[in-house]
Enzyme design. Structure first.
Site, PDB file in Angstrom:
ATOM      1  N   HIS A   1       2.020   4.224   3.286  1.00  0.00           N
ATOM      2  CA  HIS A   1       2.603   5.116   2.273  1.00  0.00           C
ATOM      3  C   HIS A   1       3.138   4.309   1.088  1.00  0.00           C
ATOM      4  CE1 HIS A   1       5.069   8.632   0.870  1.00  0.00           C
ATOM      5  NE2 HIS A   1       5.822   7.644   0.398  1.00  0.00           N
ATOM      6  N   GLU A   2       3.900   3.274   1.368  1.00  0.00           N
ATOM      7  CA  GLU A   2       4.510   2.507   0.280  1.00  0.00           C
ATOM      8  C   GLU A   2       3.468   1.726  -0.520  1.00  0.00           C
ATOM      9  OE1 GLU A   2       7.321   3.281  -0.515  1.00  0.00           O
ATOM     10  OE2 GLU A   2       7.990   4.248   1.319  1.00  0.00           O
TER      11      GLU A   2
ATOM     12  N   ASP B   1       4.114 -21.219  19.256  1.00  0.00           N
ATOM     13  CA  ASP B   1       2.779 -21.281  19.861  1.00  0.00           C
ATOM     14  C   ASP B   1       1.821 -20.231  19.307  1.00  0.00           C
ATOM     15  OD1 ASP B   1       3.837 -19.007  20.915  1.00  0.00           O
ATOM     16  OD2 ASP B   1       3.658 -19.603  23.022  1.00  0.00           O
TER      17      ASP B   1
ATOM     18  N   GLU C   1       3.869  11.372  -4.388  1.00  0.00           N
ATOM     19  CA  GLU C   1       4.300  11.256  -2.993  1.00  0.00           C
ATOM     20  C   GLU C   1       3.212  11.727  -2.034  1.00  0.00           C
ATOM     21  OE1 GLU C   1       6.733   9.931  -1.395  1.00  0.00           O
ATOM     22  OE2 GLU C   1       7.726   9.189  -3.193  1.00  0.00           O
TER      23      GLU C   1
ATOM     24  N   GLU D   1       6.546   9.709  12.323  1.00  0.00           N
ATOM     25  CA  GLU D   1       6.919  10.146  13.683  1.00  0.00           C
ATOM     26  C   GLU D   1       7.415   8.987  14.534  1.00  0.00           C
ATOM     27  OE1 GLU D   1       2.538   9.040  13.975  1.00  0.00           O
ATOM     28  OE2 GLU D   1       3.905   9.941  12.510  1.00  0.00           O
TER      29      GLU D   1
ATOM     30  N   HIS E   1       1.924   3.819  -3.077  1.00  0.00           N
ATOM     31  CA  HIS E   1       2.615   3.902  -4.366  1.00  0.00           C
ATOM     32  C   HIS E   1       2.146   2.784  -5.305  1.00  0.00           C
ATOM     33  CE1 HIS E   1       5.242   7.230  -3.642  1.00  0.00           C
ATOM     34  NE2 HIS E   1       5.835   6.671  -2.607  1.00  0.00           N
TER      35      HIS E   1
ATOM     36  N   HIS F   1       9.592  14.785  -2.999  1.00  0.00           N
ATOM     37  CA  HIS F   1       9.271  14.623  -1.584  1.00  0.00           C
ATOM     38  C   HIS F   1       9.041  15.958  -0.888  1.00  0.00           C
ATOM     39  CE1 HIS F   1      10.990  10.529  -2.172  1.00  0.00           C
ATOM     40  NE2 HIS F   1      10.101  10.213  -1.244  1.00  0.00           N
TER      41      HIS F   1
END
Length: 908
Positions: free
Chosen positions: A389-390, A300, A413, A438, A393, A486
């Site tokens: 974030h990804e 639906d 990063e 978080e 990249h 990182h």
């Protein structure tokens, strides 16, 4: 323009002109600022107002400014225009035909004028270019280095769907970084292979020394949220074209959100066709085979918590779908970018990858999300900041393409974390934008993966070289996170936080700082320009500072509060010096009273009142028709090499030693004389009998002068050959009874006199009329172009063209004879019967390039403004040498078998 001519223009778009300067010493006078990296390579050059480089001069610029030698070749990769009107053209460096990896240089221009250069350039000498190993031998070595048990090219179905094939290898020159000095010291001839392994999963470019077989570098393509396992890429399952619907979705981490879906058969699926080429989200069902992925469905189109907040964590797919869409929206709304590659590339999300997989990553094509292992690891890795974030990249791969190692990898990063914060602020500002991950964090003792406001809270440095900084004297591998990419990202993360929010404190180097924040939107604009315009593959924190300050300067102006904050925020994190405020920013006053005098056929003399400055005026820029033609240390300038019988506009700007430029002066006009020298004619006494007003076509000139002669050649009008016009003259007379005679002369053949038949175009016997008028006809055979018109008034008689009048006045004007014949007035393309022609550049200095479509046999002739043939011959090789012609206006006629094409050009 004909279709075939448009094709010709496209095919010849790579051609360029070269400016006259030929060495770096000549080019140095145009440089405002030059910044070098730690090894002495020029990373940024900005030009002053006097610079005459254009974007088409790229070869000469690289030669002048970078010292590029004959073996260096530059190939244009991209060209983009930004919102500020700057054009950015990126070039790849080749040495003897072999690509120099990571070596790109960009030209930044505005209105075709070069403003700055930036990038990585290396001068290569004495490099052995003949490999010992074959590509096949190097490939076998690369496979042994990877050590996988399976590769993507072994599965034809998977590889075919993803557009991937077994790598053939590319021979490149790879910069070799000195770990002790952290600078490029040598180059290795290497084979480069894009190797995609599926067990265990990895993807990256492997570089094998073409002489020794040593593995020189592994540049990881797969980018992920943390220091965990890698992944693979997938394929699209849903084809675009069905109707898109807006639906409510109960996401796992961001509450109820609207998403775009599509009806596929009887069910709705997570397929959004409203953003670029689409956003698609698939279910990998805890497997690792992308071809086995299926659609998430809802009957639906109301994606409720009751349906999707289940033990399988299916509601995480709603976050991935919504987050990808919001990241696309942010890039478009904040920066005018159409997706991560600025071409609307589809974003494909693959959710439920493997079993309890504690990572998410971008692998060069798609997003992959694990479900997380729960307590002690992560919750499902589909939160908004992880998605942004990804995709960040992907943005980096399409722009700066930062190498995934050491400082460049840390910048890579950090930029993704910065975009994660920006997207959260854009789409969900109630979230904790300065924390990364978080929502998914479930490890004991951790609040998030990283903190941008307090990097040390999650084990990152907040100062370059300070506490938690990972040493760069290492060999980058996956085991050491490619030398801490990182971890060391915390420095740029904290820089962005300080730039946005402001901060006062003392860093790990003992440097006290105080930064006034500029807000996240301005800060993000600086970062976007830093990444998309300036950063190059081997960038360091030092170069990020250089380019960040330049980006702020581009956007907000030199010495602006934003530039000050950008500089001091870098100082706060231990990168570079604090902003120095004792810079002269006061521009000189504008030059005034600019006039042109002593005009000849090819020259005029400019003078003006000197400008003032708070320190001192260094000199003046002189502009002709808006283009810079020279500089002068004093308030005068001799203009030469002008075309005869041509109207020119001149302006001047003052500059000081700091490069501050004044406002523009008034405009001075000058019309050069036609070929020949016009005779003098004037009234000895014009105090009582003079010309008050002349009206002729567009000329309407009031004059109260009592000089016997007035040079109004700066006032002009266009007239059509074969047409008639009314001339009206209003006199000032000594008395009502005084009678004045009149005559108007036009140099119709532009030979510098008024004695030829028909050049007395109108006359009137002496009369006491308050206004007189008559008709002037421009004959069809009049020479095209600017020429002189003389208006004479004489007491008690009809004046002649070269007479000294006892009482009366003479005024000279300019008329521009033009033709209604389109062949004569077409400045771009002419086409007659069976062939088309295009010529460039125009104006031209040395060689006129000629494109003749249909490849017919042709000859040419060049005619000057007075109809004399000055050059002729065959059109050989597509160019005509016009370097021997004098400055002026010419007509090129290309003659075919049955027809001809004419083209007007200017020789400068």
């Amino acid at each position: 323009m004909s279709k075939k001519l448009l094709q010709a223009v496209t095919l010849t778009g790579f051609l360029f002109s070269v400016i006259s300067s030929s060495n770096a010493q000549e080019g140095d006078k145009y440089v405002k600022q030059q910044i070098r990296d730690g090894k002495g390579n020029v990373s940024l050059i900005t030009f002053n107002e006097r610079a005459i480089y254009k974007t088409s001069d790229f070869k000469q610029v690289f030669k002048d400014q970078l010292g590029a030698k004959e073996d260096a070749h530059f190939q244009k990769m991209t060209s983009e225009t930004d919102k500020e009107g700057f054009v950015h053209e990126k070039y790849q460096l080749f040495h003897k035909g072999v690509k120099v990896e990571f070596a790109t240089y960009s030209l930044h221009s505005k209105q075709e004028k070069l403003v700055s250069l930036s990038g990585e350039f290396y001068s290569l000498e004495n490099i052995e270019m003949n490999p010992v190993l074959t590509g096949s031998q190097a490939f076998d070595i690369a496979l042994r280095q990877i050590g996988a048990t399976a590769y993507l090219w072994e599965n034809d179905l998977e590889a075919g769907k993803m557009g991937y094939a077994k790598p053939e290898g590319e021979l490149v020159l790879l910069p070799s970084v000195d770990d002790e000095n952290e600078g490029v010291t040598s180059f290795k001839l290497a084979y480069k292979f894009d190797i995609y392994a599926t067990n265990p999963v990895s993807r990256g470019d492997v570089y094998i020394d073409a002489f020794t077989g040593n593995t020189l570098f592994y540049n990881a393509t797969i980018k992920h949220i943390g220091e965990f396992t890698h992944g693979a890429k997938g394929n699209a399952l849903f084809k675009k074209g069905t109707m898109v619907d807006s639906a409510n979705s109960a996401t796992r981490y961001s509450g109820d959100q609207n998403i775009e879906t599509s009806l596929n058969g009887s069910n709705y699926v997570l397929a959004d066709n409203t953003r670029g080429l689409g956003v698609f989200t698939y279910n990998m069902q805890k497997g690792t085979n992308y071809s086995a992925a299926v659609n998430f469905t809802d009957a639906d189109n109301n994606w409720t918590a009751a349906e999707f907040n289940n033990a399988n964590k299916d509601n995480g797919a709603l976050d991935a779908h919504w987050g990808a869409g919001k990241t696309y929206d942010y890039l478009l709304n904040a920066h005018g970018r159409n997706g991560y590659n600025n071409d609307g590339a589809a974003i494909k999300n693959y959710v439920h990858y493997s079993n309890a997989y504690n990572n998410a990553y971008w692998n060069g094509s798609v997003m992959t999300y694990g479900d997380g292992s729960g307590v002690g690891g992560f919750n499902m890795l589909t939160s908004l900041d992880v998605a942004a974030h990804e995709i960040g990249h992907a943005l980096c791969s399409s722009t700066a393409n930062l190498a995934y190692q050491k400082e460049s990898g840390a910048l890579n990063e950090a930029l993704s974390d910065i975009w994660a914060a920006c997207v959260e602020y854009f789409a969900a500002p109630s979230k904790q934008i300065w924390l990364i991950g978080e929502d998914i964090e479930m490890r004991t003792g951790h609040v998030s993966l990283r903190s941008m406001s307090n990097p040390k809270a999650e084990g990152q440095p907040d100062t370059y070289g300070g506490t938690n900084w990972k040493s760069q004297k290492c060999v980058p591998t996956s085991n050491n996170d490619y030398c801490g990419v990182h971890t060391n990202s915390g420095v740029l993360n904290h820089w962005f936080y300080i730039l946005t929010e402001g901060k006062t404190g003392t860093n790990d180097l003992g440097n006290a700082y105080s930064v006034t924040g500029i807000g996240i939107n301005k800060a993000a604009n600086i970062v976007y320009r830093l990444e998309t315009v300036y950063l190059t593959s081997n960038a360091t924190y030092a170069s990020a500072r250089t380019y960040g300050i330049q980006a702020a300067t581009d956007l907000f102006g030199a010495n602006s509060p934003e530039v000050i904050a950008t500089t001091n925020a870098f100082y706060a994190v231990g990168v570079g010096a604090a902003y120095v405020s004792n810079i002269d920013t006061t521009a000189p006053s504008a030059p005034i009273n600019l006039i042109a005098a002593g005009t000849t056929q090819t020259s005029t003399n400019l003078t003006w009142s000197a400008s003032t400055d708070n320190i001192s005026v260094t000199g003046y820029n002189v502009y002709q028709d808006g283009l810079l033609i020279g500089t002068s240390p004093t308030a005068s300038f001799a203009v030469t090499s002008l075309a005869p019988a041509t109207n020119y506009l001149f302006t001047v700007k003052a500059y000081d030693a700091a490069g501050n430029l004044s406002s523009v002066s008034n405009t001075a006009t000058a019309t050069t004389l036609a070929i020949g020298t016009y005779c003098n004619s004037k009234g000895n006494d014009a105090s009582k009998d003079n010309i008050a007003k002349v009206v002729f076509n567009a000329i309407s000139n009031n004059s109260t002068s009592t000089n016997g002669y007035e040079n109004f050649t700066g006032i002009s009008t266009d007239v059509l050959s074969g047409s008639s016009y009314t001339v009206t003259i209003t006199p000032n007379r000594s008395s009502k009874a005084a009678k004045e005679g009149y005559a108007v002369f036009i140099d119709l053949n532009a030979d510098g006199d008024f004695v030829d038949s028909g050049e007395t175009v109108w006359s009137l016997a002496a009369t006491n009329a308050s206004v007189v008028s008559g008709t002037i006809r421009i004959p069809g055979n009049a020479v095209l172009g600017n020429t002189r018109m003389r208006v004479s008034m004489k007491l008690n008689g009809i004046p002649t063209a070269c007479e000294t009048l006892a009482s009366g006045q003479v005024e000279d004007y300019t008329v521009n004879v033009i033709s209604t014949n389109p062949v004569a007035t077409n400045y771009e393309v002419s086409a007659v019967d069976d062939f088309d022609v295009i010529i460039y550049p125009n104006p031209v200095e040395n060689y006129l390039q000629v494109i003749i479509l249909n490849n017919i046999e042709t000859s040419y002739s060049i005619v000057n403004q007075i109809g004399q043939e000055v050059k002729s011959g065959k059109v050989n090789g597509g160019n005509i040498d016009v370097s021997d012609l004098t400055v002026g206006i010419y007509f090129l006629r290309i003659n075919g078998l049955n027809s001809s094409v004419s083209k007007k050009f200017i020789k400068k």
